[in-house]
Scaffold this motif. Structure first.
Motif, mmCIF file in Angstrom:
data_model
loop_
_atom_site.group_PDB
_atom_site.id
_atom_site.type_symbol
_atom_site.label_atom_id
_atom_site.label_comp_id
_atom_site.label_asym_id
_atom_site.label_seq_id
_atom_site.Cartn_x
_atom_site.Cartn_y
_atom_site.Cartn_z
ATOM 1 N N ASN A 3 0.822 -1.224 0.000
ATOM 2 C CA ASN A 3 0.000 0.000 0.000
ATOM 3 C C ASN A 3 0.848 1.264 0.000
ATOM 4 O O ASN A 3 0.670 2.144 -0.828
ATOM 5 N N SER A 4 1.732 1.352 0.984
ATOM 6 C CA SER A 4 2.458 2.614 1.206
ATOM 7 C C SER A 4 3.958 2.470 1.006
ATOM 8 O O SER A 4 4.674 3.476 0.982
ATOM 9 N N GLY A 5 4.432 1.222 0.937
ATOM 10 C CA GLY A 5 5.878 1.000 0.855
ATOM 11 C C GLY A 5 6.495 0.790 2.236
ATOM 12 O O GLY A 5 7.548 0.181 2.362
ATOM 13 N N PHE A 6 5.830 1.285 3.288
ATOM 14 C CA PHE A 6 6.321 1.071 4.659
ATOM 15 C C PHE A 6 5.836 -0.299 5.135
ATOM 16 O O PHE A 6 4.882 -0.849 4.584
ATOM 17 N N GLU A 7 6.503 -0.835 6.185
ATOM 18 C CA GLU A 7 6.130 -2.180 6.610
ATOM 19 C C GLU A 7 6.186 -2.322 8.128
ATOM 20 O O GLU A 7 7.155 -1.892 8.744
ATOM 21 N N LEU A 51 14.554 -0.095 4.100
ATOM 22 C CA LEU A 51 13.979 -1.371 3.644
ATOM 23 C C LEU A 51 14.753 -1.835 2.412
ATOM 24 O O LEU A 51 14.948 -1.069 1.458
ATOM 25 N N PRO A 52 15.205 -3.100 2.426
ATOM 26 C CA PRO A 52 16.170 -3.548 1.423
ATOM 27 C C PRO A 52 15.659 -3.463 -0.030
ATOM 28 O O PRO A 52 16.409 -3.059 -0.901
ATOM 29 N N ASP A 53 14.396 -3.820 -0.275
ATOM 30 C CA ASP A 53 13.951 -3.879 -1.672
ATOM 31 C C ASP A 53 13.649 -2.509 -2.258
ATOM 32 O O ASP A 53 13.891 -2.263 -3.432
ATOM 33 N N SER A 54 13.114 -1.603 -1.420
ATOM 34 C CA SER A 54 12.631 -0.327 -1.951
ATOM 35 C C SER A 54 13.530 0.852 -1.618
ATOM 36 O O SER A 54 13.416 1.911 -2.228
ATOM 37 N N GLY A 55 14.386 0.687 -0.616
ATOM 38 C CA GLY A 55 15.209 1.814 -0.180
ATOM 39 C C GLY A 55 14.423 2.811 0.679
ATOM 40 O O GLY A 55 14.941 3.872 1.041
#
Ligand code: CCH
Length: 290
Positions: free
Chosen positions: A174-178, A206-210
């Motif tokens: 949704n937001s990129g945050f987890e 976050l490793p995949d999105s930075g």
């Protein structure tokens, strides 16, 4: 599920909402948090200066508002509520979304929030809010003030509202945050404020999105918890911080303030007469059928 109802029986709608909260297959087992976010995003587009946006009209049903990336994931909340709308077809979506939010907060152990009906589903195209009115979690206190002052809130009210991050979680999709803010994200409390000041929050990419967020390990459960950059702004800004400290220590005051300010949020852009009837001119074009 409870049976159908006569028009205006909002208690019957509340019961139907409570019946759907338990969702064992969804997130942390409850539809509550995402319903609260739906109510907030439906109202949080309000701009006091132009008197546009706000919960009246339920504009999120349409692509221009519903497709705003800031609203990603809220389709789940709207879908959860479809059976309630079918069961009580007389209620407008604008009333249903806001009522579901306040009902969910109370059912999750939060305060009773004054809620008033009468919103219409009529959308006046000239009053549609442009995208970009909802807050961007990657920013700091200037941005938070810009967004919430625009709606007519002050610093104390901003911090109280932010306490809703006791509930629910962030989703990469949704937001990129987890992750979640507290270890029991379906129970309304002041834990978010306590954790903000008690833990040592470390920046985490976050490793995949930075994407950059903040992390700490919960001292009791040893689970990793998170904060958004905007959450951290509440402890880096001295005006905000004083209210974070107050609410961390005084749960009752937080509940009291939250109830007032969430109620105010749900009413943004709505004008009422002495009897409580909505007097906005567009409301002639379709309120609930009484
Ligand atoms: Fe929020 N919020 N919120 N928030 N929010 C997110 C999730 C929830 C911001 C960003 C995010 C409020 C203020 C802010 C909830 C209630 C409120 C997410 C994750 C982001 C990002 C979305 C995802 O990935 O699914 C920012 C920025 C601000 C202010 O600066 C206010 C005010 C409220 C209500 C009063 C709730 C509840 C959630 C959890 C939703 C869920 O699906 O679990």
């Amino acid at each position: 599920m409870t049976g159908s109802s006569r028009p205006g029986d909002f208690d019957a709608v509340r019961k139907s909402v409570i019946d759907l909260l338990k969702q064992p297959e969804y997130d942390d087992g409850s539809a509550g948090p995402v319903l609260v976010r739906l109510a907030w995003h439906s109202a949080g587009t309000y701009d006091a200066e132009t008197d546009t946006g706000g919960s009246n009209g339920a504009g999120m049903r349409y692509e221009s508002e519903g497709g705003d990336p800031a609203n990603a994931g809220l389709q789940h909340a709207r879908l959860f509520l479809e059976p309630v709308k079918r069961q009580h077809p007389w209620i407008t979506y604008a009333d249903l979304w806001t009522l579901a939010g306040v009902t969910a907060i109370q059912a999750m152990g939060g305060p009773e929030i004054p809620w008033f009906p009468g919103r219409t589903d009529y959308v006046d195209d000239s009053k549609l809010p442009p995208r970009g009115r909802l807050p961007d979690a990657a920013q700091g206190s200037d941005h938070i003030r810009h967004i919430f002052y625009r709606m007519g809130f002050n610093d104390r009210e901003i911090v109280a509202l932010s306490g809703a991050h006791n509930l629910g979680r962030c989703h990469t999709a949704n937001s990129g945050f987890e992750g979640k803010w507290v270890n029991n994200p379906t129970r309304f409390s002041n834990q978010y404020f306590r954790l903000l000041i008690s833990e040592e929050w470390k920046e985490k990419t976050l490793p995949d999105s930075g994407i950059v967020q903040f992390a700490a390990v919960d001292p009791i459960t040893e689970e990793e918890l998170m904060m958004l950059p905007t959450d951290m702004a509440l402890i880096h800004d001295q005006e905000f911080l004083q209210w974070v400290k107050v609410y961390a220590q005084d749960k009752n005051l937080f509940f009291e303030d939250f109830a007032k300010v969430f109620s105010k949020l749900m009413e943004l852009g709505i004008t009422r007469d002495a009897q409580g009837k909505i007097t906005n001119s567009d409301n002639e074009k379709g309120g609930y059928i009484s």
